[in-house]
Design an enzyme around this catalytic site. Structure first.
Site, PDB file in Angstrom:
ATOM      1  N   ARG A  16       0.838  -1.212   0.000  1.00 23.22           N
ATOM      2  CA  ARG A  16       0.000   0.000   0.000  1.00 23.22           C
ATOM      3  C   ARG A  16       0.875   1.264   0.000  1.00 23.22           C
ATOM      4  O   ARG A  16       0.918   1.992  -0.979  1.00 23.22           O
ATOM      5  CB  ARG A  16      -0.958  -0.038   1.217  1.00 23.22           C
ATOM      6  CG  ARG A  16      -2.055   1.015   1.181  1.00 23.22           C
ATOM      7  CD  ARG A  16      -1.649   2.383   1.688  1.00 23.22           C
ATOM      8  NE  ARG A  16      -1.078   2.374   3.027  1.00 23.22           N
ATOM      9  CZ  ARG A  16      -0.488   3.440   3.570  1.00 23.22           C
ATOM     10  NH1 ARG A  16      -0.376   4.575   2.888  1.00 23.22           N
ATOM     11  NH2 ARG A  16       0.039   3.378   4.784  1.00 23.22           N
ATOM     12  N   ASP A  17       1.598   1.511   1.080  1.00 22.32           N
ATOM     13  CA  ASP A  17       2.377   2.749   1.195  1.00 22.32           C
ATOM     14  C   ASP A  17       3.476   2.767   0.132  1.00 22.32           C
ATOM     15  O   ASP A  17       3.801   3.817  -0.434  1.00 22.32           O
ATOM     16  CB  ASP A  17       2.977   2.822   2.605  1.00 22.32           C
ATOM     17  CG  ASP A  17       3.418   4.215   3.009  1.00 22.32           C
ATOM     18  OD1 ASP A  17       3.841   4.981   2.132  1.00 22.32           O
ATOM     19  OD2 ASP A  17       3.357   4.540   4.208  1.00 22.32           O
ATOM     20  N   HIS A 208       5.300   4.208  12.805  1.00 19.71           N
ATOM     21  CA  HIS A 208       5.377   4.174  11.335  1.00 19.71           C
ATOM     22  C   HIS A 208       6.380   5.249  10.913  1.00 19.71           C
ATOM     23  O   HIS A 208       6.049   6.432  10.838  1.00 19.71           O
ATOM     24  CB  HIS A 208       3.960   4.469  10.811  1.00 19.71           C
ATOM     25  CG  HIS A 208       3.797   4.523   9.333  1.00 19.71           C
ATOM     26  ND1 HIS A 208       3.119   3.542   8.626  1.00 19.71           N
ATOM     27  CD2 HIS A 208       4.151   5.446   8.404  1.00 19.71           C
ATOM     28  CE1 HIS A 208       3.069   3.861   7.340  1.00 19.71           C
ATOM     29  NE2 HIS A 208       3.696   5.018   7.178  1.00 19.71           N
ATOM     30  N   CYS A 241       4.272   9.343   0.466  1.00 20.67           N
ATOM     31  CA  CYS A 241       2.915   9.819   0.210  1.00 20.67           C
ATOM     32  C   CYS A 241       2.987  10.896  -0.863  1.00 20.67           C
ATOM     33  O   CYS A 241       3.755  11.852  -0.730  1.00 20.67           O
ATOM     34  CB  CYS A 241       2.326  10.374   1.506  1.00 20.67           C
ATOM     35  SG  CYS A 241       0.691  11.070   1.265  1.00 20.67           S
ATOM     36  N   ASN A 250       9.474   4.185   3.402  1.00 16.71           N
ATOM     37  CA  ASN A 250       9.381   3.677   4.772  1.00 16.71           C
ATOM     38  C   ASN A 250      10.705   3.020   5.126  1.00 16.71           C
ATOM     39  O   ASN A 250      11.488   2.631   4.247  1.00 16.71           O
ATOM     40  CB  ASN A 250       8.297   2.594   4.863  1.00 16.71           C
ATOM     41  CG  ASN A 250       6.898   3.144   4.713  1.00 16.71           C
ATOM     42  OD1 ASN A 250       6.426   3.379   3.606  1.00 16.71           O
ATOM     43  ND2 ASN A 250       6.239   3.368   5.812  1.00 16.71           N
TER      44      ASN A 250
HETATM   45  P1  HMG Z   1     -12.813  14.483  -2.483  1.00 15.62           P
HETATM   46  O1  HMG Z   1     -12.472  14.784  -3.905  1.00 15.62           O
HETATM   47  O2  HMG Z   1     -12.889  15.605  -1.516  1.00 15.62           O
HETATM   48  O3  HMG Z   1     -14.098  13.547  -2.323  1.00 15.62           O
HETATM   49  O4  HMG Z   1     -11.736  13.438  -1.968  1.00 15.62           O
HETATM   50  P2  HMG Z   1     -15.565  13.617  -2.765  1.00 15.62           P
HETATM   51  O5  HMG Z   1     -16.324  12.867  -1.710  1.00 15.62           O
HETATM   52  O6  HMG Z   1     -15.968  15.017  -3.115  1.00 15.62           O
HETATM   53  O7  HMG Z   1     -15.571  12.714  -4.102  1.00 15.62           O
HETATM   54  C1  HMG Z   1     -14.975  13.162  -5.299  1.00 15.62           C
HETATM   55  C2  HMG Z   1     -14.921  12.002  -6.293  1.00 15.62           C
HETATM   56  O8  HMG Z   1     -14.136  10.935  -5.745  1.00 15.62           O
HETATM   57  C3  HMG Z   1     -16.293  11.398  -6.588  1.00 15.62           C
HETATM   58  O9  HMG Z   1     -16.245  10.918  -7.928  1.00 15.62           O
HETATM   59  C4  HMG Z   1     -16.367  10.219  -5.673  1.00 15.62           C
HETATM   60  O10 HMG Z   1     -17.208   9.208  -6.154  1.00 15.62           O
HETATM   61  C5  HMG Z   1     -14.926   9.730  -5.680  1.00 15.62           C
HETATM   62  P3  HMG Z   1     -16.851  11.773  -9.158  1.00 15.62           P
HETATM   63  O11 HMG Z   1     -18.279  12.045  -8.747  1.00 15.62           O
HETATM   64  O12 HMG Z   1     -16.001  13.015  -9.233  1.00 15.62           O
HETATM   65  O13 HMG Z   1     -16.668  10.868 -10.320  1.00 15.62           O
HETATM   66  N1  HMG Z   1     -14.573   9.014  -4.443  1.00 15.62           N
HETATM   67  C6  HMG Z   1     -14.172   7.731  -4.398  1.00 15.62           C
HETATM   68  N2  HMG Z   1     -13.992   6.822  -5.359  1.00 15.62           N
HETATM   69  C7  HMG Z   1     -13.587   5.584  -4.972  1.00 15.62           C
HETATM   70  N3  HMG Z   1     -13.353   5.252  -3.675  1.00 15.62           N
HETATM   71  C8  HMG Z   1     -13.518   6.148  -2.675  1.00 15.62           C
HETATM   72  C9  HMG Z   1     -13.954   7.450  -3.037  1.00 15.62           C
HETATM   73  N4  HMG Z   1     -14.217   8.544  -2.317  1.00 15.62           N
HETATM   74  C10 HMG Z   1     -14.612   9.490  -3.176  1.00 15.62           C
HETATM   75  N5  HMG Z   1     -13.277   5.814  -1.424  1.00 15.62           N
HETATM   76  C11 HMG Z   1     -10.956  11.651  -0.557  1.00 15.62           C
HETATM   77  C12 HMG Z   1     -11.741  12.960  -0.635  1.00 15.62           C
HETATM   78  C13 HMG Z   1     -10.672  11.354   0.899  1.00 15.62           C
HETATM   79  C14 HMG Z   1     -11.778  10.540  -1.170  1.00 15.62           C
HETATM   80  C15 HMG Z   1      -9.627  11.837  -1.350  1.00 15.62           C
HETATM   81  O14 HMG Z   1      -9.000  12.962  -0.867  1.00 15.62           O
HETATM   82  C16 HMG Z   1      -8.713  10.653  -1.235  1.00 15.62           C
HETATM   83  O15 HMG Z   1      -9.016   9.576  -1.729  1.00 15.62           O
HETATM   84  N6  HMG Z   1      -7.541  10.848  -0.583  1.00 15.62           N
HETATM   85  C17 HMG Z   1      -6.632   9.763  -0.373  1.00 15.62           C
HETATM   86  C18 HMG Z   1      -5.248  10.249  -0.314  1.00 15.62           C
HETATM   87  C19 HMG Z   1      -4.318   9.083  -0.001  1.00 15.62           C
HETATM   88  O16 HMG Z   1      -4.646   7.933  -0.256  1.00 15.62           O
HETATM   89  N7  HMG Z   1      -3.137   9.407   0.524  1.00 15.62           N
HETATM   90  C20 HMG Z   1      -2.171   8.410   0.853  1.00 15.62           C
HETATM   91  C21 HMG Z   1      -2.562   7.557   2.008  1.00 15.62           C
HETATM   92  S1  HMG Z   1      -2.253   8.293   3.592  1.00 15.62           S
HETATM   93  C22 HMG Z   1      -0.546   8.001   3.859  1.00 15.62           C
HETATM   94  O17 HMG Z   1       0.140   7.560   2.983  1.00 15.62           O
HETATM   95  C23 HMG Z   1       0.032   8.254   5.223  1.00 15.62           C
HETATM   96  C24 HMG Z   1       0.287   6.963   6.010  1.00 15.62           C
HETATM   97  O18 HMG Z   1       1.164   6.099   5.315  1.00 15.62           O
HETATM   98  C25 HMG Z   1       0.896   7.313   7.380  1.00 15.62           C
HETATM   99  C26 HMG Z   1       2.094   8.259   7.257  1.00 15.62           C
HETATM  100  O19 HMG Z   1       3.108   7.896   6.641  1.00 15.62           O
HETATM  101  O20 HMG Z   1       1.960   9.388   7.768  1.00 15.62           O
HETATM  102  C27 HMG Z   1      -1.015   6.201   6.268  1.00 15.62           C
HETATM  103 MG    MG Z   2       3.346   6.221   5.323  1.00 12.13          MG
END
Ligand code: HMG
Ligand code: MG
Length: 299
Positions: A16-17, A208, A241, A250
């Protein structure tokens, strides 16, 4: 100071990450083989993929195919990342029984990563938590930027503690404290952990560390000395990210296992097989592993 543990549970976040941050799109079959190889290495918790918006993370748009395609090995957990109810429904539709929700300790990072403030991102997953409880789904909660933010710099410890307490109250079985950009050093990591552990049981905490400045192993050791028993890492040191500029991978699982082996701490992981898996993955990613152990064993 508690004694060092006899064993540590490693949460492998590479699929994933690691893969969410690759420029090239990795074929679904490679992702599936990676997860199956990791379970063969003895990893017991493997974060498989992410049911986030494919517009935000196109690298993991094949989450359904990956989750359906992996060999579900007995005794292995395959948690998946879920940001909202839409993600929860997608994950449940393919049979996920463990999920991870995520937020941050810094406002700007939260907005860049999820298009929402910290409180809004939590509000989005409150209904997810309720459904997960009713469905018997285990929930892990991530907090990003616990030791620094790529946009805001210093992050007050009080913010990390506030968000940790909130996730714990909401019912997260485990809270993973994320040094998203790898700016932590052992003293700071220890102080952060102790501040959180004053409010949330240490048994519910994981760490993490991204390894941007090569501090991750030292930070992990400091946290083990304070009683943490769950450590996140990624095979081959993959990871990062896309919304955290400057963040690198990581800490490599190979390096964590090597350190723990050297200290007589059990992980249940076959290190030579893991090294082989890391090299295999690096071949598919088209860039070198960052694992020191692997680099050393290959001259
Ligand atoms: P948004 O654009 O504000 O959401 O995104 P929305 O609710 O307005 O939806 C917009 C569009 O996205 C719509 O589609 C939804 O259907 C679709 P449209 O009508 O435009 O065709 N949508 C989805 N589609 C599939 N699956 C879903 C989904 N949700 C909405 N679940 C949202 C808000 C949170 C969804 C977006 O910002 C997002 O997906 N962000 C994810 C970012 C991410 O994955 N970042 C990396 C992971 S975190 C990380 O790496 C840190 C970690 O490792 C710890 C660390 O290291 O610190 C965990
Ligand atoms: Mg991470």
């Amino acid at each position: 100071m508690p004694a060092l543990p006899a064993s540590v549970r490693i949460v492998e976040v590479g699929p994933r990450d690691g893969l969410q941050n690759e420029k090239a799109i990795i074929p679904t079959a490679v992702k599936i083989e990676l997860i199956d190889r990791l379970s063969d290495c003895g990893l017991r918790t493997i974060e498989a993929t992410s049911f986030v918006s494919p517009k935000w993370i196109p690298q993991l748009a094949d989450a359904e195919e990956v989750f359906t395609g992996i060999r579900k090995r007995e005794g292995v957990s395959y948690p998946v990342l879920v940001p909202n109810e839409q993600g929860y429904e997608r994950a449940r539709a393919v049979g996920a029984t463990e999920i991870a929700v995520f937020t941050a300790a810094s406002e700007t990072f939260s907005r860049k990563n999820t298009n929402a403030s910290i409180d809004e991102s939590i509000e989005r997953f409150v209904p997810v938590m309720q459904r997960a409880k009713a469905d018997g789904v285990r929930v892990r909660g991530y907090i990003s930027t616990v030791l620094g933010c790529p946009y805001q710099g210093e992050v007050p410890l009080s913010d990390v503690v506030r968000v940790s307490k909130k996730l714990h109250e909401l019912g997260c079985a485990e809270i993973s404290l994320g040094d998203t950009i790898g700016v932590g050093t052992p003293g700071k990591a220890r102080a952060m952990l102790l501040a959180v552990a004053a409010e949330v049981p240490i048994d519910a905490l994981a760490v993490h560390f991204h390894n941007t400045y090569g501090q991750a192993l030292a930070n992990i050791l400091a946290c083990l000395e304070e009683g943490v028993r769950v450590v996140d890492s990624a095979v081959s040191g993959a990871g990062g990210c896309p919304f955290a500029p400057g963040a690198t991978g990581n800490v490599a699982t190979e390096d964590v296992v090597s350190m723990l082996n050297g200290m007589g701490i059990e992980t249940g992981i076959d290190l030579p097989q893991l090294i082989e898996t890391g090299l295999w993955l690096a071949g598919h990613l088209g860039h070198r592993t960052t694992s020191s152990v692997v680099q050393a064993s290959n001259g």
